[in-house]
Design a protein around this motif. Structure first.
Motif, PDB file in Angstrom:
ATOM      1  N   ASP A 126       0.856  -1.191   0.000  1.00 15.62           N
ATOM      2  CA  ASP A 126       0.000   0.000   0.000  1.00 15.62           C
ATOM      3  C   ASP A 126       0.893   1.241   0.000  1.00 15.62           C
ATOM      4  O   ASP A 126       2.068   1.170   0.349  1.00 15.62           O
ATOM      5  CB  ASP A 126      -0.899  -0.014   1.247  1.00 15.62           C
ATOM      6  CG  ASP A 126      -2.178   0.800   1.031  1.00 15.62           C
ATOM      7  OD1 ASP A 126      -2.252   1.562   0.053  1.00 15.62           O
ATOM      8  OD2 ASP A 126      -3.096   0.655   1.859  1.00 15.62           O
TER       9      ASP A 126
ATOM     10  N   PHE B 101       0.051   8.544   1.083  1.00 13.27           N
ATOM     11  CA  PHE B 101       0.542   9.735   0.381  1.00 13.27           C
ATOM     12  C   PHE B 101       1.072  10.830   1.290  1.00 13.27           C
ATOM     13  O   PHE B 101       1.659  11.798   0.810  1.00 13.27           O
ATOM     14  CB  PHE B 101      -0.557  10.313  -0.508  1.00 13.27           C
ATOM     15  CG  PHE B 101      -0.821   9.526  -1.763  1.00 13.27           C
ATOM     16  CD1 PHE B 101       0.192   8.788  -2.364  1.00 13.27           C
ATOM     17  CD2 PHE B 101      -2.075   9.529  -2.353  1.00 13.27           C
ATOM     18  CE1 PHE B 101      -0.046   8.073  -3.524  1.00 13.27           C
ATOM     19  CE2 PHE B 101      -2.319   8.821  -3.522  1.00 13.27           C
ATOM     20  CZ  PHE B 101      -1.300   8.086  -4.107  1.00 13.27           C
TER      21      PHE B 101
ATOM     22  N   LEU C  13      -1.852  11.124   6.880  1.00 16.28           N
ATOM     23  CA  LEU C  13      -2.823  10.047   6.684  1.00 16.28           C
ATOM     24  C   LEU C  13      -2.422   8.769   7.422  1.00 16.28           C
ATOM     25  O   LEU C  13      -3.180   7.794   7.456  1.00 16.28           O
ATOM     26  CB  LEU C  13      -2.995   9.750   5.189  1.00 16.28           C
ATOM     27  CG  LEU C  13      -3.555  10.902   4.347  1.00 16.28           C
ATOM     28  CD1 LEU C  13      -3.590  10.526   2.865  1.00 16.28           C
ATOM     29  CD2 LEU C  13      -4.971  11.284   4.811  1.00 16.28           C
TER      30      LEU C  13
ATOM     31  N   LEU D 264      -4.615   6.470   9.611  1.00 18.69           N
ATOM     32  CA  LEU D 264      -5.601   5.602   8.953  1.00 18.69           C
ATOM     33  C   LEU D 264      -5.004   4.238   8.588  1.00 18.69           C
ATOM     34  O   LEU D 264      -5.719   3.345   8.154  1.00 18.69           O
ATOM     35  CB  LEU D 264      -6.121   6.275   7.685  1.00 18.69           C
ATOM     36  CG  LEU D 264      -6.750   7.661   7.864  1.00 18.69           C
ATOM     37  CD1 LEU D 264      -7.008   8.303   6.512  1.00 18.69           C
ATOM     38  CD2 LEU D 264      -8.045   7.543   8.661  1.00 18.69           C
ATOM     39  N   TYR D 265      -3.698   4.113   8.721  1.00 17.38           N
ATOM     40  CA  TYR D 265      -3.015   2.864   8.352  1.00 17.38           C
ATOM     41  C   TYR D 265      -2.569   2.144   9.608  1.00 17.38           C
ATOM     42  O   TYR D 265      -2.025   2.768  10.520  1.00 17.38           O
ATOM     43  CB  TYR D 265      -1.793   3.166   7.473  1.00 17.38           C
ATOM     44  CG  TYR D 265      -2.164   3.693   6.104  1.00 17.38           C
ATOM     45  CD1 TYR D 265      -2.114   2.867   4.985  1.00 17.38           C
ATOM     46  CD2 TYR D 265      -2.582   5.005   5.935  1.00 17.38           C
ATOM     47  CE1 TYR D 265      -2.457   3.337   3.735  1.00 17.38           C
ATOM     48  CE2 TYR D 265      -2.937   5.492   4.677  1.00 17.38           C
ATOM     49  CZ  TYR D 265      -2.867   4.650   3.586  1.00 17.38           C
ATOM     50  OH  TYR D 265      -3.219   5.111   2.350  1.00 17.38           O
TER      51      TYR D 265
ATOM     52  N   THR E 141      -3.022  -4.369  -5.869  1.00 16.55           N
ATOM     53  CA  THR E 141      -4.324  -3.943  -6.402  1.00 16.55           C
ATOM     54  C   THR E 141      -5.316  -3.587  -5.301  1.00 16.55           C
ATOM     55  O   THR E 141      -6.454  -3.219  -5.587  1.00 16.55           O
ATOM     56  CB  THR E 141      -4.961  -5.067  -7.252  1.00 16.55           C
ATOM     57  OG1 THR E 141      -5.292  -6.167  -6.372  1.00 16.55           O
ATOM     58  CG2 THR E 141      -4.004  -5.566  -8.313  1.00 16.55           C
ATOM     59  N   GLY E 142      -4.912  -3.676  -4.054  1.00 16.75           N
ATOM     60  CA  GLY E 142      -5.866  -3.544  -2.957  1.00 16.75           C
ATOM     61  C   GLY E 142      -6.190  -2.119  -2.554  1.00 16.75           C
ATOM     62  O   GLY E 142      -7.125  -1.892  -1.795  1.00 16.75           O
ATOM     63  N   SER E 143      -5.408  -1.153  -3.019  1.00 12.32           N
ATOM     64  CA  SER E 143      -5.710   0.225  -2.639  1.00 12.32           C
ATOM     65  C   SER E 143      -5.630   1.138  -3.847  1.00 12.32           C
ATOM     66  O   SER E 143      -4.794   0.951  -4.735  1.00 12.32           O
ATOM     67  CB  SER E 143      -4.740   0.706  -1.554  1.00 12.32           C
ATOM     68  OG  SER E 143      -3.612   1.330  -2.117  1.00 12.32           O
ATOM     69  N   ASP E 144      -6.515   2.135  -3.850  1.00 15.53           N
ATOM     70  CA  ASP E 144      -6.521   3.101  -4.949  1.00 15.53           C
ATOM     71  C   ASP E 144      -5.228   3.905  -4.979  1.00 15.53           C
ATOM     72  O   ASP E 144      -4.778   4.329  -6.050  1.00 15.53           O
ATOM     73  CB  ASP E 144      -7.714   4.048  -4.802  1.00 15.53           C
ATOM     74  CG  ASP E 144      -9.000   3.423  -5.327  1.00 15.53           C
ATOM     75  OD1 ASP E 144      -8.987   2.218  -5.648  1.00 15.53           O
ATOM     76  OD2 ASP E 144     -10.004   4.145  -5.416  1.00 15.53           O
TER      77      ASP E 144
ATOM     78  N   LEU F 193      -2.729   1.921  -6.945  1.00 13.60           N
ATOM     79  CA  LEU F 193      -3.088   1.937  -8.365  1.00 13.60           C
ATOM     80  C   LEU F 193      -2.730   3.280  -8.995  1.00 13.60           C
ATOM     81  O   LEU F 193      -2.183   3.340 -10.105  1.00 13.60           O
ATOM     82  CB  LEU F 193      -4.591   1.660  -8.525  1.00 13.60           C
ATOM     83  CG  LEU F 193      -5.039   0.249  -8.130  1.00 13.60           C
ATOM     84  CD1 LEU F 193      -6.556   0.171  -8.006  1.00 13.60           C
ATOM     85  CD2 LEU F 193      -4.553  -0.778  -9.156  1.00 13.60           C
ATOM     86  N   ALA F 194      -3.009   4.365  -8.287  1.00 10.76           N
ATOM     87  CA  ALA F 194      -2.682   5.692  -8.814  1.00 10.76           C
ATOM     88  C   ALA F 194      -1.175   5.866  -8.931  1.00 10.76           C
ATOM     89  O   ALA F 194      -0.678   6.387  -9.936  1.00 10.76           O
ATOM     90  CB  ALA F 194      -3.284   6.771  -7.908  1.00 10.76           C
TER      91      ALA F 194
ATOM     92  N   ASP G 109       0.059   4.102 -11.972  1.00  4.18           N
ATOM     93  CA  ASP G 109      -0.277   4.787 -13.227  1.00  4.18           C
ATOM     94  C   ASP G 109       0.556   6.051 -13.415  1.00  4.18           C
ATOM     95  O   ASP G 109       0.965   6.365 -14.536  1.00  4.18           O
ATOM     96  CB  ASP G 109      -1.770   5.129 -13.261  1.00  4.18           C
ATOM     97  CG  ASP G 109      -2.585   3.960 -13.786  1.00  4.18           C
ATOM     98  OD1 ASP G 109      -2.003   3.098 -14.479  1.00  4.18           O
ATOM     99  OD2 ASP G 109      -3.785   3.896 -13.503  1.00  4.18           O
ATOM    100  N   LEU G 110       0.797   6.774 -12.326  1.00  6.60           N
ATOM    101  CA  LEU G 110       1.633   7.973 -12.441  1.00  6.60           C
ATOM    102  C   LEU G 110       3.062   7.574 -12.794  1.00  6.60           C
ATOM    103  O   LEU G 110       3.720   8.243 -13.600  1.00  6.60           O
ATOM    104  CB  LEU G 110       1.583   8.781 -11.139  1.00  6.60           C
ATOM    105  CG  LEU G 110       0.225   9.437 -10.865  1.00  6.60           C
ATOM    106  CD1 LEU G 110       0.158   9.974  -9.433  1.00  6.60           C
ATOM    107  CD2 LEU G 110      -0.048  10.567 -11.859  1.00  6.60           C
TER     108      LEU G 110
END
Lengths: 240, 240
Positions: free
Chosen positions: B9, B12, B16, B19-20, B177-180, B183-184, B187-188
């Motif tokens: 994971d 950012f 945050l 939350l983890y 693949t488990g967190s957006d 994934l972002a 892709d970046l």
């Protein structure tokens, strides 16, 4: 002196809002799946106004005051309310909504609305009213912060992509280069735009949603410019 | 029962981190520009260990204990210390570093290290030691959270791109693949990888850095696999 453009920034999570100074700015609150998409749809279907609540009990209690109640927790319709968080609740005619006021609470969207209170104006954004929001922001000509509702405080793709789509529409009129978050949102939007549904199907949140409710919600929520209205949150109420 | 892969994971921002849940996981702390790049470089140049401090005064006071001191505030070398936050401080020979211990404090990186305390192991990552970190994580075979130092708590591109680059290297061995956020980041990274320097030149933080110090820092910090070492933060010390 040069004629400076207003800035457009993107805040990926309500948890990061304390780092943003919203004073004098317009906050565009977005929770594509599905709170703000449902709010836009509700107003388009003749709901008079919506009142967001943080607590489920407070929301449910508004039945006594003549409100329809809409509530979602963890992606499901809560117990004892009239509507869930699907925009189809306002479209399918099962619960007549025209002329009614709605009390709503959702996991992420309501929280983002309340945490944006410092802004000059709080606008409710979704792909469904993307063009209307863009036009409205151009007219206001003030600095903008897109407030992504996220998923329980974490980054989520669909709200970020809305931020990127909005920034792409406003690139001529706003400075979209001042923050890395906006640059990332724009790049993710460019990657996703050719097949937004396909792109979002990989997202963790969409896979979560798919397992709970119909895929059709997502397909509806990513339609662009379906409704030409701009909901504004003011004095505790969301009106068009 | 299927053989589940460990997860990777990306967080950012240190803001945050609440939350983890880092317990039982490996935290990879990254501040590409420039704290973690400098730490990796320092150890590669024979620094025995580094001790991160949150406060400038506490860092500066370590001179009396025989430490070299390195401090940066808002991108500039602080007053009264031996080194700034540039990796070239450990390379240019102006201050001999081999065999010395270094007390460091930086705007974002130190904070991220200290906030990751709940993790089983805290690894220091940078593009400079990307491959070594990837190999180390494969061996550990535990869930990983990449902790991006960000810029004063906000999202920044270069740390996110490190997260994407690391995820790309580990896609066969970890569930990415488990967190957006992951994934972002992937892709970046795909968008940026063909011309990482050119891509980062648009970033707000890099433009800020360029105005303060030489462009060469950025070009050095994005070199991949320059050093084959994995700094670990344990008992207040960073060692290779």
């Amino acid at each position: 002196m040069t004629n400076q453009l207003p800035t457009l920034d993107v805040c990926f999570s309500p948890e990061l809002l304390p780092l943003y100074d919203l004073r004098g700015k317009v906050a565009v609150v977005v929770d594509v799946l599905r709170a703000t998409s449902s709010i836009v749809t509700a107003l388009a279907q003749g709901v008079t106004h919506l009142v967001p609540f943080s607590e489920l009990e407070a929301c449910r209690a508004q039945t006594a005051a003549g409100y329809l109640t809409a509530a979602e927790r963890d992606g499901r319709q809560a117990e004892g309310v009239d509507l869930g968080n699907s925009p189809f609740g306002y479209l399918d005619g099962v619960v007549p909504v025209r002329g009614r006021a709605v009390a709503i609470t959702t996991t992420n969207g309501t929280r983002a609305l309340h945490l944006s209170a410092a802004a000059d104006e709080i606008v409710v954004g979704a792909f469904l009213n993307l063009g209307a929001v863009a036009d409205h922001l151009r007219r206001l000509n003030k600095d903008v912060v897109v407030v992504c509702a996220g998923w329980k405080g974490k980054f989520c793709l669909e709200d970020t992509l809305f931020g990127g789509a909005l920034a792409a529409r406003l690139q001529a009129d706003f400075d979209t280069t001042g923050s890395d978050a906006t640059l990332a949102a724009l790049d993710l939007w460019r990657a996703a735009a050719p097949d937004l549904a396909g792109y979002l199907l990989q997202s963790a949140h969409v896979r979560r949603l798919n397992s709970l409710e119909a895929h059709k919600d997502m397909e509806f929520c990513i339609r662009q410019d379906e409704y030409d209205l701009v909901p504004v949150f003011k004095n505790g109420r969301i009106t068009a």
